[in-house]
Design an enzyme around this catalytic site. Structure first.
Site, short mmCIF file in Angstrom:
data_model
loop_
_atom_site.label_atom_id
_atom_site.label_comp_id
_atom_site.label_asym_id
_atom_site.label_seq_id
_atom_site.Cartn_x
_atom_site.Cartn_y
_atom_site.Cartn_z
N SER A 141 13.35 -32.90 13.32
CA SER A 141 14.35 -32.25 12.47
C SER A 141 14.48 -32.89 11.08
O SER A 141 15.57 -32.93 10.51
CB SER A 141 15.71 -32.20 13.17
OG SER A 141 15.63 -31.40 14.35
N HIS A 188 1.23 -35.38 20.99
CA HIS A 188 2.48 -34.74 20.60
C HIS A 188 3.27 -34.40 21.87
O HIS A 188 2.69 -34.00 22.88
CB HIS A 188 2.22 -33.48 19.78
CG HIS A 188 3.46 -32.96 19.14
ND1 HIS A 188 4.39 -32.23 19.86
CD2 HIS A 188 3.97 -33.10 17.90
CE1 HIS A 188 5.41 -31.93 19.06
NE2 HIS A 188 5.18 -32.45 17.86
N GLY A 229 13.02 -29.98 16.74
CA GLY A 229 13.40 -28.58 16.70
C GLY A 229 14.85 -28.31 17.07
O GLY A 229 15.23 -27.17 17.31
N GLU A 264 4.89 -31.92 22.74
CA GLU A 264 4.67 -30.58 23.28
C GLU A 264 3.36 -30.51 24.07
O GLU A 264 3.26 -29.75 25.04
CB GLU A 264 4.73 -29.55 22.14
CG GLU A 264 6.17 -29.39 21.64
CD GLU A 264 6.30 -29.03 20.18
OE1 GLU A 264 5.31 -28.59 19.55
OE2 GLU A 264 7.42 -29.19 19.65
N LYS A 323 2.45 -26.44 14.17
CA LYS A 323 2.47 -25.98 15.57
C LYS A 323 1.78 -24.61 15.64
O LYS A 323 0.82 -24.38 14.91
CB LYS A 323 3.91 -25.99 16.10
CG LYS A 323 4.58 -27.36 15.83
CD LYS A 323 5.91 -27.55 16.49
CE LYS A 323 6.42 -28.95 16.15
NZ LYS A 323 7.69 -29.27 16.82
N ASN A 347 3.33 -30.43 10.49
CA ASN A 347 2.75 -29.93 11.74
C ASN A 347 3.24 -28.50 11.93
O ASN A 347 4.41 -28.29 12.26
CB ASN A 347 3.17 -30.82 12.91
CG ASN A 347 2.74 -30.25 14.25
OD1 ASN A 347 1.94 -29.31 14.31
ND2 ASN A 347 3.27 -30.82 15.33
P1 13P Z 1 10.75 -30.32 13.79
O1 13P Z 1 10.64 -30.92 12.41
O2 13P Z 1 10.71 -28.83 13.80
O3 13P Z 1 11.91 -30.92 14.55
O4 13P Z 1 9.42 -30.77 14.59
C1 13P Z 1 9.07 -32.09 14.62
C2 13P Z 1 7.73 -32.22 15.21
O5 13P Z 1 7.55 -32.06 16.40
C3 13P Z 1 6.62 -32.51 14.31
O6 13P Z 1 5.46 -32.83 15.01
#
Ligand code: 13P
Length: 249
Positions: free
Chosen positions: A211, A94, A172, A96, A11, A9
């Site tokens: 992560s 998601h 993250g 976010e 983002k 992903n």
């Molecule tokens: P990270 O791997 O950067 O922690 O993000 C995870 C995530 O939200 C994948 O959709």
């Protein structure tokens, strides 16, 4: 044995140049034979990405979609538009999207249904905050996120997608859930589904996100409950993404 999914992903990262470089590195590598390798670039680059990975075995999807098929929804992108760009999958819910855009469980369920209607395979993202985990509410919170989708699309609908457990405190942050913590919540997700369909509870893919890196991927994926990963930051560089794919094979 469930077939693993490794999904990147991106983002809101990328550029035409970055997509071209990523796709070039993937070409020649035949990746899709043993597991589903997916990338979710920003929708602006979805068409370019799909063209760039043709014949590599990698599939692509959108990070979000609008619940309606069409209409006066400025900025919206429908499932049919994603499919026409060559997307085959869609993330829904998601964290976010839930936190930045106020997406409720009901809206997420509507998006899951819209993805199915467009012939896309939705991945339902669920996960609790640190405060919810500390106060012992994580399991009921995640169970409700799953249950709302079952009530909206039925078990047959859920069966056409997958679930991603992404604890918000691990996204993250560099702080990964311990493999046992991930496995425990994946089991809870299966128990929630089992109340409606015991067979689906065992066959549906439940992947972990938060992560994941080349350093911890193999340990996480060695848990029988963990059917792969949804990777954010570590999916932006093709070499670390491929290292995580290798850890799942
Ligand atoms: P990270 O791997 O950067 O922690 O993000 C995870 C995530 O939200 C994948 O959709």
């Amino acid at each position: 044995m469930r077939r693993s999914i490794i999904a990147g992903n991106w983002k809101m990262h990328g550029s035409r140049e970055a997509v071209a470089g990523f796709c070039k590195a993937l070409r020649g590598a035949r990746l899709g034979a043993e597991l589903d390798v997916l990338v979710f670039p920003p929708v602006a680059y979805l068409g370019q990405f799909v063209d760039g990975v043709r014949n590599t075995g990698v599939a692509a999807g959108a990070q979000d979609l609008h619940p309606a098929a069409q209409g006066a929804h400025t900025g919206g992108v429908s499932g049919a538009m994603i499919a026409e760009l060559g997307g085959r999958w869609a993330l829904t819910g998601h964290s976010e999207r839930r936190s930045e855009h106020g997406e409720s469980d009901a809206l997420v369920a509507a998006k899951f249904g819209a993805a199915l209607s467009a012939g896309l395979r939705p991945i339902l993202c669920v996960g609790e905050t640190l405060a919810q985990r500390q106060s012992g509410e994580a399991e009921s919170f995640v169970a409700r996120q799953v249950q709302t989708v079952i009530e909206a699309v039925g078990v047959d609908g859920l069966a056409r997608g997958a679930v991603a457990y992404e604890p918000i405190w691990a996204i993250g942050t560099g702080e990964t859930a311990a493999p046992g913590q991930a496995a425990g919540m994946h089991r809870l997700i299966r128990e929630t589904i089992a109340a409606s369909d015991a067979a689906l509870a065992e066959s549906i893919r439940v992947i972990y996100g938060g992560s994941v890196s080349p350093h911890n991927a193999a340990e996480l994926f060695s848990e029988p409950e963990v059917d792969g990963g949804l990777i954010g930051g570590a999916s932006l560089q093709v070499q670390s993404f491929l290292a995580i794919v290798a850890a799942a094979v």
